[in-house]
Design an enzyme around this catalytic site. Structure first.
Site, PDB file in Angstrom:
ATOM      1  N   TYR A 195     -17.321   5.681   2.059  1.00 39.99           N
ATOM      2  CA  TYR A 195     -17.542   6.243   0.729  1.00 39.99           C
ATOM      3  C   TYR A 195     -18.908   5.779   0.205  1.00 39.99           C
ATOM      4  O   TYR A 195     -19.669   5.135   0.926  1.00 39.99           O
ATOM      5  CB  TYR A 195     -16.360   5.886  -0.196  1.00 39.99           C
ATOM      6  CG  TYR A 195     -15.072   6.486   0.334  1.00 39.99           C
ATOM      7  CD1 TYR A 195     -14.938   7.867   0.457  1.00 39.99           C
ATOM      8  CD2 TYR A 195     -14.031   5.679   0.784  1.00 39.99           C
ATOM      9  CE1 TYR A 195     -13.777   8.431   0.993  1.00 39.99           C
ATOM     10  CE2 TYR A 195     -12.870   6.238   1.320  1.00 39.99           C
ATOM     11  CZ  TYR A 195     -12.757   7.615   1.413  1.00 39.99           C
ATOM     12  OH  TYR A 195     -11.622   8.175   1.952  1.00 39.99           O
ATOM     13  N   ARG A 349       0.685   0.707   5.035  1.00 41.16           N
ATOM     14  CA  ARG A 349       1.704   1.631   5.519  1.00 41.16           C
ATOM     15  C   ARG A 349       3.098   1.042   5.660  1.00 41.16           C
ATOM     16  O   ARG A 349       4.089   1.710   5.375  1.00 41.16           O
ATOM     17  CB  ARG A 349       1.253   2.258   6.848  1.00 41.16           C
ATOM     18  CG  ARG A 349       0.175   3.292   6.654  1.00 41.16           C
ATOM     19  CD  ARG A 349      -0.540   3.596   7.937  1.00 41.16           C
ATOM     20  NE  ARG A 349      -1.230   2.403   8.444  1.00 41.16           N
ATOM     21  CZ  ARG A 349      -1.955   2.379   9.542  1.00 41.16           C
ATOM     22  NH1 ARG A 349      -2.065   3.465  10.271  1.00 41.16           N
ATOM     23  NH2 ARG A 349      -2.572   1.275   9.923  1.00 41.16           N
TER      24      ARG A 349
HETATM   25  C1  FNR Z   1      -5.053   4.046   2.638  1.00 44.63           C
HETATM   26  N1  FNR Z   1      -6.103   3.150   2.673  1.00 44.63           N
HETATM   27  C2  FNR Z   1      -6.940   3.053   1.573  1.00 44.63           C
HETATM   28  N2  FNR Z   1      -7.910   2.101   1.535  1.00 44.63           N
HETATM   29  C3  FNR Z   1      -8.650   1.929   0.426  1.00 44.63           C
HETATM   30  O1  FNR Z   1      -9.518   1.069   0.408  1.00 44.63           O
HETATM   31  N3  FNR Z   1      -8.444   2.708  -0.675  1.00 44.63           N
HETATM   32  C4  FNR Z   1      -7.510   3.689  -0.715  1.00 44.63           C
HETATM   33  O2  FNR Z   1      -7.302   4.345  -1.742  1.00 44.63           O
HETATM   34  C5  FNR Z   1      -6.744   3.911   0.461  1.00 44.63           C
HETATM   35  N4  FNR Z   1      -5.832   4.913   0.544  1.00 44.63           N
HETATM   36  C6  FNR Z   1      -4.927   4.951   1.567  1.00 44.63           C
HETATM   37  C7  FNR Z   1      -3.846   5.838   1.509  1.00 44.63           C
HETATM   38  C8  FNR Z   1      -2.877   5.805   2.497  1.00 44.63           C
HETATM   39  C9  FNR Z   1      -1.697   6.736   2.404  1.00 44.63           C
HETATM   40  C10 FNR Z   1      -2.996   4.907   3.572  1.00 44.63           C
HETATM   41  C11 FNR Z   1      -1.935   4.835   4.657  1.00 44.63           C
HETATM   42  C12 FNR Z   1      -4.063   4.054   3.638  1.00 44.63           C
HETATM   43  C13 FNR Z   1      -6.203   2.136   3.732  1.00 44.63           C
HETATM   44  C14 FNR Z   1      -5.238   0.997   3.488  1.00 44.63           C
HETATM   45  O3  FNR Z   1      -5.530   0.297   2.288  1.00 44.63           O
HETATM   46  C15 FNR Z   1      -5.258  -0.026   4.646  1.00 44.63           C
HETATM   47  O4  FNR Z   1      -6.506  -0.644   4.699  1.00 44.63           O
HETATM   48  C16 FNR Z   1      -4.952   0.612   6.003  1.00 44.63           C
HETATM   49  O5  FNR Z   1      -3.877   1.531   5.891  1.00 44.63           O
HETATM   50  C17 FNR Z   1      -4.608  -0.443   7.054  1.00 44.63           C
HETATM   51  O6  FNR Z   1      -3.493  -1.220   6.649  1.00 44.63           O
HETATM   52  P1  FNR Z   1      -1.989  -0.963   7.208  1.00 44.63           P
HETATM   53  O7  FNR Z   1      -1.584   0.404   6.779  1.00 44.63           O
HETATM   54  O8  FNR Z   1      -2.063  -1.075   8.701  1.00 44.63           O
HETATM   55  O9  FNR Z   1      -1.180  -2.043   6.568  1.00 44.63           O
END
Ligand code: FNR
Length: 386
Positions: A195, A349
């Protein structure tokens, strides 16, 4: 036995976090012209009832053109304050700290929400594409460092001029002022995932030849200006920054003129982290990776991003780090804190699949949860732990 680190409280600038298992920011594509809705109250509220030490609300745009999709959250106008305050008050009533991730999507803006994209793919046969004006998108107002689109199917960004850069800095400041009115415990600046801020840092998206491009010093100028400005408005309260610690890009290439390494990797992000800490009093770096380079090849495995958090933690004394990415159990989370890689663990997640993860982690690590909410009685209750 001493209390596991995951359940030891953490104090940052006088704010007490009850434990170190936190909810990572997650876009929900469920806002009404940027305003939080009942969906957010129930979704975030359910997490506030189930043991997380802190919740970071989803990427929230400081300007309308900074949304990823038309359904994204925003804090660019005062009417967006009240629905957020309702959520924060609910979290506080149940002992959970809550903050917000302030964001600008830059050249990855004006896309479809995932489920709208899926429907569209079924209709026209695949391929990401920008949301057009009839779909409430703003393809002609998408901005970035340079005229380099994120990937095929994304908008062509308009390079920000000095006036545009100043407007974004001031939009972060105005959103921070609104955060004070909402009553958030902390702010996280979104500097990751390709971003706007990240896209200025990386030479793969930034080929400017003014004060904001070229050398690392120049590429960091805009994110640092935002961070200093947010700190000035926010005052003596916790401030975090999410970084993508690497683009996972092949390289490095060397710039002939300057001798600079043309890449965004752990060495460059460590420089950013140090300067954020020194110049903006950054309290914590939430260490993610990727999201910028379309050809990135990433080997994903449990805790795959943890070494980046560990590297920054070691390199910048006094700066706290958060680890995130495929961390799905209490024992796994505890191991990263124990080895000294991070101070907090963020989960995304797994919490969508299992909102009780923090309570299950407590059970797994043998911690008796003091019931702070009706749901937590199920975990200790009158009958002892199950
Ligand atoms: C995200 N992720 C994310 N990261 C972030 O910095 N801002 C955001 O708004 C989002 N939005 C988002 C939506 C959804 C539905 C998912 C699944 C993920 C990334 C998230 O914060 C995280 O860094 C990653 O999903 C990896 O962590 P997990 O899912 O393996 O615990």
């Amino acid at each position: 036995d001493p209390l596991p680190l995951l359940f030891q409280p953490l104090s940052i600038r006088g704010v007490e976090f009850k434990n170190r298992i936190w909810v990572a920011p997650m876009c929900m594509y469920s806002s009404d012209n940027g305003h939080a809705t009942d969906f957010h109250l129930v979704h975030i509220g359910s997490m506030a009832l189930r043991g997380a030490g802190a919740i970071i609300l989803e990427a929230t745009a400081v300007l309308p053109a900074g949304r990823i999709a038309p359904e994204d959250a925003g804090l660019w106008t005062d009417s967006q304050i009240a629905p957020l305050r309702r959520i924060v008050e609910f979290c506080h009533a149940h002992g959970t700290k809550v903050g917000i991730q302030l964001a600008h999507a830059g050249r990855k803006a004006s896309t479809y929400a995932p489920w709208i994209q899926d429907k569209r793919d079924a209709r026209v046969g695949g391929g990401r594409s920008v949301a057009g004006v009839v779909e409430n998108g703003w393809p002609d107002e998408v901005v970035g460092p340079s005229e380099i689109p994120h990937d095929t199917g994304y908008a062509y960004p308009n390079p920000l001029n000095q006036k545009g850069i100043d407007q974004v800095v001031e939009a972060f400041a105005a959103a921070t002022e609104r955060c004070k009115q909402v009553g958030f415990d902390f702010i996280e600046i979104h500097g990751a995932h390709g971003y706007l801020l990240h896209s200025f840092c990386s030479p793969l998206s930034n080929d400017r030849d003014d004060d904001y491009g070229g050398s690392l010093e120049n590429r960091l100028r805009f994110p640092l200006a935002i961070a200093r400005r947010v700190r000035a408005v926010w005052g003596d309260k916790p401030l975090f920054y999410r970084v993508s610690a690497t683009d996972w890009a092949e390289g490095p290439e060397k710039e002939e003129k300057t001798g600079e390494w043309l890449q965004w990797g752990i060495d460059q992000s460590t420089v950013l982290a140090r300067r954020l800490h020194e110049e903006a009093g950054m309290d914590l770096i939430d260490v993610s990776t990727g999201g910028l380079w379309k050809n990135a090849r990433i080997a994903v495995f449990p805790g795959y991003q943890v070494p980046f958090a560990a590297h920054i933690k070691k390199a910048v004394p006094g700066l706290l780090t958060g680890a995130v990415g495929h961390i799905n159990s209490g024992k796994q989370a505890e191991s990263y804190l124990k080895e000294g890689s991070a101070d907090v663990v963020l989960v995304a997640r797994e919490l969508l699949r299992n909102v009780d993860l923090p309570l299950e982690a407590a059970q797994e690590l043998g911690v008796a949860v003091k019931p702070a909410s009706q749901y937590e009685m199920g975990w200790v209750g009158m009958m002892g732990r199950r």
